[in-house]
Enzyme design. Structure first.
Site, mmCIF file in Angstrom:
data_model
loop_
_atom_site.group_PDB
_atom_site.id
_atom_site.type_symbol
_atom_site.label_atom_id
_atom_site.label_comp_id
_atom_site.label_asym_id
_atom_site.label_seq_id
_atom_site.Cartn_x
_atom_site.Cartn_y
_atom_site.Cartn_z
ATOM 1 N N HIS A 225 0.888 -1.233 -0.054
ATOM 2 C CA HIS A 225 0.103 -0.146 0.122
ATOM 3 C C HIS A 225 0.934 1.186 -0.038
ATOM 4 C CE1 HIS A 225 -2.809 2.919 2.228
ATOM 5 N NE2 HIS A 225 -3.551 2.482 1.154
ATOM 6 N N HIS B 210 -1.281 10.244 -3.069
ATOM 7 C CA HIS B 210 -2.460 9.754 -2.501
ATOM 8 C C HIS B 210 -3.521 10.779 -2.363
ATOM 9 C CE1 HIS B 210 -5.246 8.948 0.619
ATOM 10 N NE2 HIS B 210 -5.521 7.798 -0.030
HETATM 11 O O1 G3P Z 1 -6.625 1.489 -2.511
HETATM 12 C C1 G3P Z 1 -7.127 0.810 -1.410
HETATM 13 C C2 G3P Z 1 -6.646 1.927 -0.155
HETATM 14 O O2 G3P Z 1 -5.491 2.304 -0.483
HETATM 15 C C3 G3P Z 1 -7.848 2.661 -0.245
HETATM 16 O O3 G3P Z 1 -7.717 3.494 0.579
HETATM 17 O O4 G3P Z 1 -7.340 6.023 0.870
HETATM 18 O O5 G3P Z 1 -5.434 4.368 1.236
HETATM 19 O O6 G3P Z 1 -6.265 4.747 -1.192
HETATM 20 P P1 G3P Z 1 -6.559 4.814 0.337
HETATM 21 CA CA CA Z 2 -5.238 3.636 -2.773
#
Ligand code: G3P
Ligand code: CA
Length: 355
Positions: free
Chosen positions: A42, A84
Site C-alpha cells: 500500500h 494519494h
Molecule cells: O486503494 C485501497 C486503499 O488504498 C484505499 O484507501 O485512501 O489508502 O487509497 P486509500
Molecule cells: Ca489507494
C-alpha cells in the site's frame, strides 16, 4: 440413518465449509492471474519509507510484494503521477514552496512544479523513530517511474495495483492510463495490473478502456458509498476520533451490502476492496466490511476480496480467517512473514537499496 452418523456427517460438512470458501477465492484469483493470497504494498512499503516514493516502492519490490499499490492523478500538463491526497500539504513542502497554492489540487501543478517539491522530509518529522537523512528531498514519482521500479529487478517483478484517485477531477484519465500501460507493454500478461477505484463511473470507464484487465471496486461505509445503519456522516457527527466513529459503522442492512456487491459485478469488477477495522484503530482504520458472511457472499457471486489496509499479524490472522483473498499493507515484510513467504525478503532493508 443412524443419529450418530448424521451428527458426524453434519460435523464434517461444517468443518469443510471454510476450506471450500478458501478454495473458491484461490480459484477465482487463479483465473485472473492474481496471486493468492495477494500481498499488496500500500503506497509501497510505506511504514518504513515515505509513501509513494522510490525507497517505499523499491523496498516493497525487494521484500517480495505481489503488487505495488499506487494512487493515480494527473498534472496540469497531462502527466500521470502517483500521489494519494487530493492536495499536497501532508506529504510535501508545498506550503513553503508554493504558499499561495498550498491547498490547490494536484491537477493545478505542472510536472516540473511537482518535481521541485520535497516529498520525503515530512516523514522524518512525522515518524522520527523511522527517519533517515536520505529521505529528505525525495521527489514525487510519475507512473512511468513506478513502472521502471517494478521492472527494475528481473528476479523480483511485482505487478501494479492502480487506483484512479478523485477521478472526477481528471476526465479521460482511464484512457490516459490505458495508453501508458499499453506503451510500456504492461497489458499483455493477465493479472500483472489490477485496477481499483471507489468511483463507479470510473469503474465503468476503466472497464470500457481495458475490459480484459481485472478491476476491483473499493468499498466503504459513507457518503456516496454503502449507506450506514447509523445514518450518520463522519464530518457531521461531531466525533473527534475518525477511527472510533468508523468502528461503530455498519451497512444499513444486509441487503445494502449485497447491493454493492451486485453493483461491483455489474460494473465489470472481478472483486471488491472492502475496508476493515484495525484492532489498534488509528488513521487507516475504517468500518468492518470483512465479516465472514460478507466474504462468503462475495465468493458466491464470483468476486475476490482484497481488504485495505492492515499492518499487524493479529489483523492479518483475523482477515484470513474471515475469508479474504489478499491484503493491502503498509508493512510488506510483516505480511510476507505472516504468509510464511519470507526468505531473503526478511533481511532486505533500506540500507541494501540505492535510491
Ligand atoms: O486503494 C485501497 C486503499 O488504498 C484505499 O484507501 O485512501 O489508502 O487509497 P486509500
Ligand atoms: Ca489507494
Amino acid at each position: 440413518m443412524h443419529r450418530s452418523l448424521l451428527h458426524t456427517l453434519a460435523l464434517l460438512v461444517a468443518l469443510s465449509a471454510p476450506a471450500i470458501r478458501a478454495e473458491g477465492g484461490k480459484t477465482l484469483a487463479g483465473a485472473q492471474g492474481i496471486p493468492y493470497p495477494a500481498v499488496i504494498a500500500h503506497r509501497g512499503a510505506s511504514y518504513d519509507a515515505p509513501e509513494s516514493t522510490a525507497p517505499a516502492y523499491l523496498l516493497a519490490r525487494e521484500q517480495g510484494a505481489d503488487y505495488l499499490e499506487l494512487d493515480l492523478q494527473r498534472t496540469r500538463d497531462g502527466v500521470l503521477v502517483v500521489v494519494h491526497d487530493d492536495v499536497l500539504v501532508r506529504t510535501s513542502n508545498v506550503a513553503e514552496r508554493f504558499p499561495e497554492r498550498k491547498n490547490s489540487p494536484v491537477s493545478a501543478f505542472t510536472l516540473a512544479e511537482l518535481k521541485s517539491l520535497d516529498a520525503g522530509s515530512w516523514f522524518n518529522h512525522a515518524y522520527p523513530d523511522r527517519a533517515r537523512a536520505s529521505f529528505a528531498k525525495l521527489p514525487i514519482l510519475t507512473l512511468d517511474e513506478v513502472i521502471d521500479i517494478a521492472e527494475g529487478n528481473p528476479g523480483r517483478q511485482p505487478g501494479l495495483y492502480i487506483e484512479t484517485k478523485v477521478p472526477g477531477q481528471f476526465p479521460g484519465i482511464e484512457q490516459d492510463l490505458k495508453a501508458r500501460l499499453d506503451a510500456r507493454g504492461w497489458l499483455d500478461r493477465p493479472g500483472r495490473v489490477v485496477l481499483q477505484t471507489f468511483d463507479r463511473k470510473s469503474l465503468a470507464l476503466l472497464h470500457e478502456a481495458m475490459p480484459q484487465v481485472p478491476k476491483i471496486l473499493l468499498l466503504w461505509v459513507g457518503t456516496q458509498a454503502i449507506a450506514p445503519a447509523s445514518g450518520q456522516d463522519f464530518a457531521a457527527s461531531g466525533e473527534p476520533d475518525k477511527a472510533a466513529f468508523y468502528a461503530r459503522q455498519q451497512p444499513r442492512e444486509k441487503a445494502e451490502f449485497l447491493r454493492w456487491l451486485d453493483l461491483a459485478k455489474q460494473g465489470g469488477a472481478i472483486g471488491t476492496g472492502p475496508s476493515a477495522t484495525r484492532t489498534a484503530l488509528g488513521e487507516q482504520s475504517y468500518a468492518d466490511l470483512i465479516q465472514p458472511w460478507m466474504n462468503q457472499a462475495s465468493h458466491e457471486r464470483g468476486l475476490l476480496v482484497h481488504v485495505y489496509t492492515l499492518d499487524e499479524p493479529v489483523d492479518f490472522d483475523k482477515a484470513m480467517k474471515a475469508g479474504v483473498d489478499g491484503i493491502f499493507t503498509n508493512r510488506t515484510s510483516e505480511l510476507m512473514r505472516f504468509y510464511q513467504r519470507s526468505t531473503r525478503s526478511e533481511s532486505v532493508t533500506l540500507d541494501d537499496l540505492d535510491y
